[in-house]
Design an enzyme around this catalytic site. Structure first.
Site, mmCIF file in Angstrom:
data_model
loop_
_atom_site.group_PDB
_atom_site.id
_atom_site.type_symbol
_atom_site.label_atom_id
_atom_site.label_comp_id
_atom_site.label_asym_id
_atom_site.label_seq_id
_atom_site.Cartn_x
_atom_site.Cartn_y
_atom_site.Cartn_z
ATOM 1 N N LYS A 1 -5.575 -2.311 -2.595
ATOM 2 C CA LYS A 1 -5.830 -0.978 -2.065
ATOM 3 C C LYS A 1 -5.600 0.069 -3.132
ATOM 4 O O LYS A 1 -4.587 -0.020 -3.811
ATOM 5 C CB LYS A 1 -4.877 -0.763 -0.892
ATOM 6 C CG LYS A 1 -4.885 0.619 -0.316
ATOM 7 C CD LYS A 1 -3.809 0.735 0.721
ATOM 8 C CE LYS A 1 -3.826 2.169 1.231
ATOM 9 N NZ LYS A 1 -2.729 2.463 2.093
ATOM 10 N N LYS B 1 -0.959 -2.270 -4.327
ATOM 11 C CA LYS B 1 -1.279 -0.938 -3.810
ATOM 12 C C LYS B 1 -0.965 0.080 -4.898
ATOM 13 O O LYS B 1 0.157 0.138 -5.397
ATOM 14 C CB LYS B 1 -0.460 -0.651 -2.557
ATOM 15 C CG LYS B 1 -0.675 0.765 -2.037
ATOM 16 C CD LYS B 1 -0.012 0.963 -0.687
ATOM 17 C CE LYS B 1 -0.151 2.406 -0.230
ATOM 18 N NZ LYS B 1 0.488 2.632 1.076
HETATM 19 C C1 PBG Z 1 1.423 4.269 3.854
HETATM 20 C C2 PBG Z 1 -0.057 4.218 3.820
HETATM 21 C C3 PBG Z 1 -0.904 5.108 3.161
HETATM 22 C C4 PBG Z 1 -2.204 4.677 3.425
HETATM 23 C C5 PBG Z 1 -2.106 3.556 4.239
HETATM 24 N N1 PBG Z 1 -0.774 3.279 4.454
HETATM 25 C C6 PBG Z 1 -0.609 6.347 2.428
HETATM 26 C C7 PBG Z 1 0.071 6.314 1.134
HETATM 27 O O1 PBG Z 1 0.421 5.268 0.608
HETATM 28 O O2 PBG Z 1 0.273 7.401 0.602
HETATM 29 C C8 PBG Z 1 -3.442 5.326 2.914
HETATM 30 C C9 PBG Z 1 -4.694 4.963 3.635
HETATM 31 C C10 PBG Z 1 -5.845 5.849 3.314
HETATM 32 O O3 PBG Z 1 -5.797 6.688 2.399
HETATM 33 O O4 PBG Z 1 -6.862 5.683 4.003
HETATM 34 N N2 PBG Z 1 1.896 4.310 5.186
#
Ligand code: PBG
Length: 326
Positions: free
Chosen positions: A251, A199
């Site tokens: 992601k 991520k």
């Molecule tokens: C963290 C989380 C995020 C997203 C999913 N889980 C935000 C981040 O990491 O800042 C982002 C998902 C999206 O942008 O659609 N809880």
């Protein structure tokens, strides 16, 4: 001999031929719909940067979830948006059985049973007053091991509430192993871990911060990955597999398709990719301007993510796609 001797166009000459030779399939069952449920609102609230996506009330969530499942989506990923006054430094409202995410999980578990795969975001950022994905140490840094202890409580609360899948998304080292041990100890040996394995610290999460009314100031670069680091991403994927992840995820999706492919090539478990809020917003905005066709481009991007090797795709278009493909 006729020239040219190879005529690939031959296989494109009718819709039936094109259908017969289509290599990559995109089916509703491959898609997971992320949904937001907010506490303390009496009507669903539009998210301006994500046209068509809303913060749901408990009731509107139940209706939208039932519709998405009836349309054939593969699963639902739930995010909770607590009231501001319920946020604290350690995200207690995420663990509380009265917290909106756990309440909504119980609603959907009751409504939908085993008709769908119910997933929950296992992270603290929606619940903390500082907006970070973990608890902070005395110097204000995210404390890895103290955060993992909290993730275990979150995951167990979510499994208790009916989540079939927990999705740790905070990028703490060792989070999958900690959660697996915690779930097992609580008797949740069948709860699946969908690990956000690679991520990245991405600008594409911008609209999500609006969606969950994030309190974050600053960024997440001490825990999310640097966009240029491919080798490290594969290391993260491998670590999560070794720690017991049942599914690994990359992601965002579109800017990281090389890593979706690389993960698919090495992973013995299913690979997911998350087409995040900014990807949705970007395409929606261009389409709203009449510059591209929404449906064509949404389907093209999702097909591309599948072609790169994703078995599962999280996308805010999941229910729409199910309708388009019907
Ligand atoms: C963290 C989380 C995020 C997203 C999913 N889980 C935000 C981040 O990491 O800042 C982002 C998902 C999206 O942008 O659609 N809880």
């Amino acid at each position: 001999m006729a020239f040219p001797s190879h005529r690939p166009r031959r296989l494109r000459s009718t819709p039936a031929l094109r259908r017969l030779v289509a290599q990559t399939s995109l089916e509703p069952r491959h898609l997971v719909l992320p949904m937001f449920v907010a506490d303390g609102i009496s009507e669903s609230r539009p998210i301006s940067s994500m046209p068509g996506v809303v913060q749901h009330t408990r009731d509107s969530l139940r209706r939208a979830a039932a519709d998405a499942v009836a349309a054939g989506v593969g699963g639902l990923m739930l995010f909770g948006v607590p009231r501001d006054e319920d946020k604290d430094a350690s995200g207690s409202i995420g663990v509380s059985e009265d917290g909106i995410l756990n309440v909504a999980l119980r609603d959907l578990a009751k409504d939908l049973g085993e008709d769908t795969v119910l997933m929950a975001d296992t992270c603290l950022d929606e619940f903390t007053d500082h907006g970070h994905c973990g608890v902070l140490d005395a110097t204000g840094r995210v404390d890895n091991d103290a955060t993992n202890a909290r993730y275990v409580e979150l995951a167990v609360a979510q499994a208790d509430s009916g989540a079939h899948v927990v999705g740790p998304s905070g990028m703490m080292d060792g989070q999958v192993a900690a959660i697996r041990a915690g779930l097992d100890a609580a008797g949740h040996t069948d709860t699946v871990i969908l690990a956000y394995a690679a991520k990245f610290a991405s600008g594409f999460y911008g609209p999500f911060r609006e969606a969950v009314a994030s309190s974050l100031r600053g960024d997440r670069r001490t825990y999310q990955q640097d966009p240029g680091n491919a080798r490290e991403a594969l290391h993260e994927v491998q670590l999560d597999i070794d720690e017991g992840a049942d599914i690994v995820m990359v992601k965002p999706a579109m800017a990281y398709l090389d890593l979706v492919r690389a993960a698919a090539d090495i992973s013995p478990v299913p690979v997911a990719a998350y087409q995040v809020s900014g990807e949705y917003a970007m395409i929606s905005a261009a389409a709203a301007n009449g510059w591209i066709d929404l449906q064509t481009v949404a389907l093209e991007t999702l097909t591309g993510i599948r072609r790169a090797g994703a078995d599962i795709v999280l996308t805010y278009w999941a229910a729409d796609v199910a309708g388009w493909l019907a």
